[in-house]
Design an enzyme around this catalytic site. Structure first.
Site, PDB file in Angstrom:
ATOM      1  CD  GLU A 100     -25.462 -39.858  45.741  1.00 21.26           C
ATOM      2  OE1 GLU A 100     -24.254 -39.476  45.521  1.00 21.26           O
ATOM      3  OE2 GLU A 100     -25.665 -41.156  45.975  1.00 21.26           O
ATOM      4  CG  ASP A 102     -23.508 -37.277  43.542  1.00 22.62           C
ATOM      5  OD1 ASP A 102     -24.672 -37.108  44.118  1.00 22.62           O
ATOM      6  OD2 ASP A 102     -22.645 -38.290  43.214  1.00 22.62           O
ATOM      7  CD  GLU A 104     -18.983 -36.197  45.531  1.00 21.36           C
ATOM      8  OE1 GLU A 104     -19.024 -36.647  46.548  1.00 21.36           O
ATOM      9  OE2 GLU A 104     -18.378 -36.618  44.463  1.00 21.36           O
ATOM     10  CG  HIS A 117     -17.005 -35.578  40.797  1.00 21.11           C
ATOM     11  ND1 HIS A 117     -15.997 -36.644  40.027  1.00 21.11           N
ATOM     12  CD2 HIS A 117     -17.910 -36.437  41.094  1.00 21.11           C
ATOM     13  CE1 HIS A 117     -16.513 -37.764  40.377  1.00 21.11           C
ATOM     14  NE2 HIS A 117     -17.583 -37.770  40.968  1.00 21.11           N
ATOM     15  CG  ASN A 119     -21.706 -40.337  39.420  1.00 19.85           C
ATOM     16  OD1 ASN A 119     -21.917 -40.848  38.267  1.00 19.85           O
ATOM     17  ND2 ASN A 119     -20.709 -40.786  40.218  1.00 19.85           N
ATOM     18  NE  ARG A 128     -25.593 -44.245  34.048  1.00 17.87           N
ATOM     19  CZ  ARG A 128     -26.033 -44.883  35.028  1.00 17.87           C
ATOM     20  NH1 ARG A 128     -26.522 -44.320  36.217  1.00 17.87           N
ATOM     21  NH2 ARG A 128     -26.726 -45.934  34.583  1.00 17.87           N
TER      22      ARG A 128
END
Length: 283
Positions: A100, A102, A104, A117, A119, A128
């Site tokens: 994944e 990301d 966010e 955010h 990751n 991470r």
């Protein structure tokens, strides 16, 4: 109307059709997967909106799966008091050992900045996180959020400015997303148990419905994975597959991380008392 005029009109139509296809069309590119009508495709497929109220949020996913790519999406985030809401835009595979990548966007009270955010999960392991403020109001207009994912690195960018680079550290024993095809997903949902000030600020439902908007999805520079094969072939040659940050981009990355990064797992010694993750020691 003469033959030449008709030919010109046909040519113009084909050109317009080609331009329309390149820009992306949400009717062709995505499925709205949940939200019971709260996700909408508008303007002949050029605009997509997700909304959230007290009963439900909403979300969509790409029709295609990708194994490496350079992917852009323009977003305009929930305006006003967005505390408690999260707008997620990410690449993900499925299953307990999923990969994944990301973005966010954590909402906030009116006048307070969004938190971006980020990751990276590989083989089911994340943790991470890097978080940033943005240098503009992401609710006032559309801005471009991009992921470059190739076999050597993942680069997160905002309006063409890199904010994060995650390098392939398999040589240090760190798994890297490279074997699982991923779809693009996005959702707008209520996360007031953690999203804003650790859950201290709750969603103000008198402000609902909350709406996030999307346009100009572009995955033209991506390897589509279908029936066990890549659209890029067995020996792909696209330049983005070996792209890295040049000197100017590295300086811009340092500028963002110096001025706008607010959390970096690679400096959180309290969280990792036995030592920082091995990829944190890469230059």
């Amino acid at each position: 109307m003469g033959f030449s005029s008709k030919a010109q009109l046909v040519g113009l139509f084909i050109c317009l059709l080609g331009a329309w296809a390149v820009a992306g069309n949400f009717y062709q590119d995505v499925d709205i997967t949940w939200g019971d009508g709260r996700g909408k495709i508008l303007n002949n497929g050029e605009l997509l909106t997700l909304s959230l109220d007290k009963a439900s949020g909403s979300g969509f996913q790409s029709n295609k799966e990708f194994l490496f790519g350079k992917i852009d999406m323009q977003l305009k985030l929930v305006a006003g008091n967005s505390a408690g809401t999260v707008t997620a835009y990410y690449l993900s595979s499925q299953g307990p050992t999923h990969d994944e990548i990301d973005f966010e966007f954590l909402g906030n009270l009116s006048g307070d900045p969004y938190i971006l955010h980020t990751n990276v999960f590989s083989q089911g392991k994340g943790n991470r996180e890097q978080q940033f403020y943005l240098w503009f109001d992401p609710t006032a207009d559309f801005h471009t959020y991009s992921i470059l994912w190739n076999p050597q690195r993942i680069i997160f960018s905002v309006d063409g400015t890199p904010i994060r680079e995650f390098k392939n550290a398999e040589s240090l024993g760190v798994p890297y997303p490279k074997n699982q095809a991923m779809r693009i997903y996005s959702s707008l949902w209520n996360a007031d148990d953690w999203a804003t000030r650790g859950g201290l600020v709750k969603t103000d439902w008198t402000q609902a419905p909350f709406t996030a908007s999307y346009r100009n999805f572009n995955a033209d520079q991506a390897c589509v994975w279908s029936n066990g094969a890549s659209s890029c072939g067995s020996t792909p040659t696209a330049s983005w597959l070996s792209e890295e940050l040049d000197a100017t981009s590295q300086e811009r990355l340092k500028w963002v991380q110096k001025n706008y990064m607010i959390y970096n797992y690679c400096t959180d010694l309290k969280r990792f008392p036995q030592g920082l993750p091995p990829e944190c020691n890469m230059s």
